[in-house]
Design a protein around this motif. Structure first.
Motif, PDB file in Angstrom:
ATOM      1  N   SER A  24     -73.516  16.805  -5.257  1.00 46.76           N
ATOM      2  CA  SER A  24     -72.472  17.792  -5.009  1.00 46.76           C
ATOM      3  C   SER A  24     -71.628  17.266  -3.861  1.00 46.76           C
ATOM      4  CB  SER A  24     -73.106  19.136  -4.645  1.00 46.76           C
ATOM      5  OG  SER A  24     -72.102  20.085  -4.355  1.00 46.76           O
ATOM      6  N   GLN A  25     -70.395  16.923  -4.146  1.00 48.69           N
ATOM      7  CA  GLN A  25     -69.470  16.433  -3.129  1.00 48.69           C
ATOM      8  C   GLN A  25     -68.499  17.553  -2.755  1.00 48.69           C
ATOM      9  OE1 GLN A  25     -70.158  13.709  -1.764  1.00 48.69           O
ATOM     10  NE2 GLN A  25     -71.306  12.530  -3.254  1.00 48.69           N
ATOM     11  N   SER A  56     -66.048  17.968  -5.909  1.00 55.50           N
ATOM     12  CA  SER A  56     -66.519  17.717  -7.271  1.00 55.50           C
ATOM     13  C   SER A  56     -68.032  17.569  -7.305  1.00 55.50           C
ATOM     14  CB  SER A  56     -65.872  16.440  -7.815  1.00 55.50           C
ATOM     15  OG  SER A  56     -66.191  15.332  -7.007  1.00 55.50           O
ATOM     16  N   ASN A  98     -70.492  14.854  -8.862  1.00 52.07           N
ATOM     17  CA  ASN A  98     -70.375  13.480  -9.334  1.00 52.07           C
ATOM     18  C   ASN A  98     -71.669  13.020  -9.994  1.00 52.07           C
ATOM     19  OD1 ASN A  98     -67.913  13.625  -8.083  1.00 52.07           O
ATOM     20  ND2 ASN A  98     -68.414  12.193  -6.453  1.00 52.07           N
ATOM     21  N   TYR A 100     -73.437   9.555 -11.323  1.00 52.91           N
ATOM     22  CA  TYR A 100     -73.395   8.102 -11.202  1.00 52.91           C
ATOM     23  C   TYR A 100     -74.337   7.526 -12.252  1.00 52.91           C
ATOM     24  CZ  TYR A 100     -71.481   9.468  -6.704  1.00 52.91           C
ATOM     25  OH  TYR A 100     -70.724  10.061  -5.716  1.00 52.91           O
ATOM     26  N   ASP A 145     -62.052  11.711 -15.104  1.00 55.97           N
ATOM     27  CA  ASP A 145     -61.903  11.216 -13.735  1.00 55.97           C
ATOM     28  C   ASP A 145     -63.118  10.336 -13.460  1.00 55.97           C
ATOM     29  OD1 ASP A 145     -61.510  10.762 -11.049  1.00 55.97           O
ATOM     30  OD2 ASP A 145     -61.511  12.879 -10.466  1.00 55.97           O
ATOM     31  N   CYS A 162     -69.032   6.119 -11.529  1.00 53.17           N
ATOM     32  CA  CYS A 162     -68.984   7.509 -11.078  1.00 53.17           C
ATOM     33  C   CYS A 162     -68.077   8.345 -11.976  1.00 53.17           C
ATOM     34  CB  CYS A 162     -68.469   7.554  -9.638  1.00 53.17           C
ATOM     35  SG  CYS A 162     -68.218   9.217  -9.017  1.00 53.17           S
ATOM     36  N   ARG A 188     -66.515  12.082 -12.062  1.00 52.94           N
ATOM     37  CA  ARG A 188     -66.291  13.235 -11.196  1.00 52.94           C
ATOM     38  C   ARG A 188     -65.894  14.452 -12.035  1.00 52.94           C
ATOM     39  NH1 ARG A 188     -64.850   8.666  -8.587  1.00 52.94           N
ATOM     40  NH2 ARG A 188     -62.865   8.477  -9.659  1.00 52.94           N
ATOM     41  N   LYS A 232     -64.492  18.123 -11.411  1.00 52.97           N
ATOM     42  CA  LYS A 232     -63.914  19.033 -10.417  1.00 52.97           C
ATOM     43  C   LYS A 232     -64.092  20.492 -10.803  1.00 52.97           C
ATOM     44  CE  LYS A 232     -60.887  15.754  -8.327  1.00 52.97           C
ATOM     45  NZ  LYS A 232     -59.844  14.848  -8.673  1.00 52.97           N
TER      46      LYS A 232
END
Length: 152
Positions: free
Chosen positions: A75-76, A79, A81, A83, A110, A115, A117, A119
């Motif tokens: 959890s960024q 977004s 992400n 990997y 994206d 990676c 992403r 959003k």
């Protein structure tokens, strides 16, 4: 954001409330669809799936004390992400994913080298991620990894 978590459960408990259910679902999709042999744990502060040292004692060449990474998610700030090392290492898999993505999601893909992403958490193509998880066995991943290491 980076979380100081000791387990996948601990990680999910630390994320914002509005992302917890999505991360739980993503975790279950990955666990339910990865071929036998991959192990779940924490790696590089992310929830990760890797080839354990019991199967691949050499570990990751960048740090042999680490097991061989395969899939992680986090959890960024803006977004969630995912990997996936196979998308980076196997052009055929990358091309498959890129061509299948529009069939599962209206939002533009994206994606970086490994990676993906997301959003909008309500637009994560869980069924496509399930298919992606099923594409590579532990044995196949080790073979791809070793082939790519020899090239470098």
């Amino acid at each position: 954001m980076q979380y100081k978590a000791s387990s996948p459960e601990d990680y999910i408990n630390q994320v914002p409330e509005d992302r917890k259910e999505t991360l739980k679902k993503l975790r279950n999709i990955i666990k339910d669809n990865l071929p036998k042999g991959f192990k779940e744990g924490m790696q590089y502060s992310f929830i990760s799936y890797f080839v354990p040292h019991s199967i691949y004692p050499k570990g990751y060449h960048c740090n042999p004390k680490e097991p061989l990474p395969f899939i992680s998610f986090a959890s960024q700030k803006n977004s969630i992400n995912l990997y996936h090392s196979g998308i980076y290492a196997i052009p055929k898999l990358h091309n498959w994913f890129v061509s299948e993505y529009p069939k599962h999601c209206k939002r533009k893909l994206d994606m970086g080298k490994s990676c993906i992403r997301f959003k909008k958490t309500d637009e994560i193509p869980f069924d496509l991620i399930a298919q992606l998880c099923q594409k590579i066995t532990v044995e196949q991943w080790i073979k791809v990894y070793e082939t790519n290491i020899k090239k470098n």
